[in-house]
Motif scaffolding. Sequence first.
Motif, short mmCIF file in Angstrom:
data_model
loop_
_atom_site.label_atom_id
_atom_site.label_comp_id
_atom_site.label_asym_id
_atom_site.label_seq_id
_atom_site.Cartn_x
_atom_site.Cartn_y
_atom_site.Cartn_z
N THR A 15 -12.57 98.33 33.09
CA THR A 15 -11.16 97.93 33.08
C THR A 15 -10.73 97.55 31.68
O THR A 15 -9.64 97.92 31.22
N SER A 16 -11.58 96.83 30.96
CA SER A 16 -11.24 96.40 29.60
C SER A 16 -11.16 97.58 28.64
O SER A 16 -10.25 97.64 27.80
N VAL A 17 -12.08 98.52 28.75
CA VAL A 17 -12.03 99.71 27.91
C VAL A 17 -10.73 100.46 28.15
O VAL A 17 -10.02 100.84 27.20
N ALA A 18 -10.37 100.66 29.41
CA ALA A 18 -9.12 101.36 29.74
C ALA A 18 -7.91 100.62 29.18
O ALA A 18 -6.98 101.24 28.65
N PHE A 19 -7.90 99.29 29.28
CA PHE A 19 -6.81 98.46 28.77
C PHE A 19 -6.61 98.67 27.27
O PHE A 19 -5.49 98.93 26.81
N TYR A 20 -7.68 98.57 26.49
CA TYR A 20 -7.57 98.70 25.04
C TYR A 20 -7.27 100.13 24.61
O TYR A 20 -6.60 100.36 23.60
N LYS A 21 -7.73 101.10 25.37
CA LYS A 21 -7.39 102.49 25.05
C LYS A 21 -5.89 102.73 25.29
O LYS A 21 -5.20 103.30 24.46
N GLU A 22 -5.43 102.30 26.46
CA GLU A 22 -4.05 102.57 26.85
C GLU A 22 -3.04 101.77 26.03
O GLU A 22 -2.07 102.31 25.52
N LEU A 23 -3.25 100.47 25.90
CA LEU A 23 -2.24 99.62 25.28
C LEU A 23 -2.36 99.48 23.76
O LEU A 23 -1.38 99.15 23.10
N PHE A 24 -3.54 99.73 23.22
CA PHE A 24 -3.75 99.60 21.78
C PHE A 24 -3.98 100.94 21.10
O PHE A 24 -4.05 101.02 19.88
N GLY A 25 -4.15 101.99 21.90
CA GLY A 25 -4.38 103.31 21.33
C GLY A 25 -5.75 103.48 20.70
O GLY A 25 -5.97 104.38 19.88
N LEU A 26 -6.71 102.62 21.08
CA LEU A 26 -8.06 102.73 20.53
C LEU A 26 -8.81 103.88 21.18
O LEU A 26 -8.56 104.22 22.34
N GLN A 27 -9.74 104.46 20.44
CA GLN A 27 -10.57 105.55 20.93
C GLN A 27 -12.01 105.08 21.03
O GLN A 27 -12.47 104.28 20.23
N GLU A 28 -12.75 105.61 22.01
CA GLU A 28 -14.15 105.22 22.15
C GLU A 28 -14.97 105.88 21.04
O GLU A 28 -14.94 107.10 20.87
N GLU A 29 -15.71 105.05 20.31
CA GLU A 29 -16.57 105.54 19.23
C GLU A 29 -17.98 105.81 19.76
O GLU A 29 -18.54 106.87 19.53
N GLN A 30 -18.55 104.82 20.46
CA GLN A 30 -19.89 105.00 21.02
C GLN A 30 -20.22 103.88 21.99
O GLN A 30 -19.55 102.85 22.02
N GLN A 31 -21.27 104.11 22.78
CA GLN A 31 -21.80 103.10 23.69
C GLN A 31 -23.24 102.82 23.30
O GLN A 31 -23.97 103.73 22.93
N ILE A 32 -23.61 101.54 23.39
CA ILE A 32 -24.97 101.12 23.08
C ILE A 32 -25.43 100.19 24.19
O ILE A 32 -24.69 99.29 24.59
N VAL A 33 -26.65 100.38 24.67
CA VAL A 33 -27.24 99.49 25.67
C VAL A 33 -28.36 98.70 25.00
O VAL A 33 -29.23 99.27 24.35
N ILE A 34 -28.30 97.37 25.14
CA ILE A 34 -29.34 96.48 24.62
C ILE A 34 -29.84 95.66 25.80
O ILE A 34 -29.17 94.72 26.24
N GLY A 35 -31.00 96.03 26.34
CA GLY A 35 -31.50 95.35 27.53
C GLY A 35 -30.55 95.56 28.68
O GLY A 35 -30.24 96.68 29.06
N GLU A 36 -30.04 94.45 29.25
CA GLU A 36 -29.09 94.50 30.37
C GLU A 36 -27.64 94.62 29.90
O GLU A 36 -26.74 94.80 30.70
N GLU A 37 -27.44 94.48 28.60
CA GLU A 37 -26.09 94.42 28.05
C GLU A 37 -25.57 95.80 27.69
O GLU A 37 -26.23 96.57 27.01
N LYS A 38 -24.35 96.10 28.14
CA LYS A 38 -23.69 97.35 27.79
C LYS A 38 -22.61 97.04 26.77
O LYS A 38 -21.85 96.08 26.92
#
Length: 122
Positions: A15-38
């Motif tokens: 939901t947060s990713v969609a919010f910042y993409k839609e309202l701020f025009g940000l683009q996804e650069e990359q995803q990183i997983v560290i243990g349980e953290e996304k």
Amino acid sequence: MRFHHFANEVKDLETSVAFYKELFGLQEEQQIVIGEEKNVFLVSDHFRLELTSGGGQSVDLHQAVHICFEVNSIKEVIYRFNKNGIAALEGPIKLENDWQTVFFEGPNHEVIEFLQVNGERV
């Protein structure tokens, strides 16, 4: 050293990713997983935001945030902090994309991340 990103822990990553993409025009650069953290990095021409979720910290009482500076040498940062009697909160960690990171605590308990994206390895 230069500013790299601002990070915010969120309850619902998608939901947060969609919010910042839609309202701020940000683009996804990359995803990183560290243990349980996304972690998802969102970017514009002059700004990078890291959204993080699932690391086990509670976001009910307050939002977990940190500021990150990109540096040429993680080793130099660790040396400088250790020389002043300050141990790392976490790290150094080598991430799956070959970045290296280390976290320290500032004088007001603020979390400061230092990130090496290329160059000399720890």
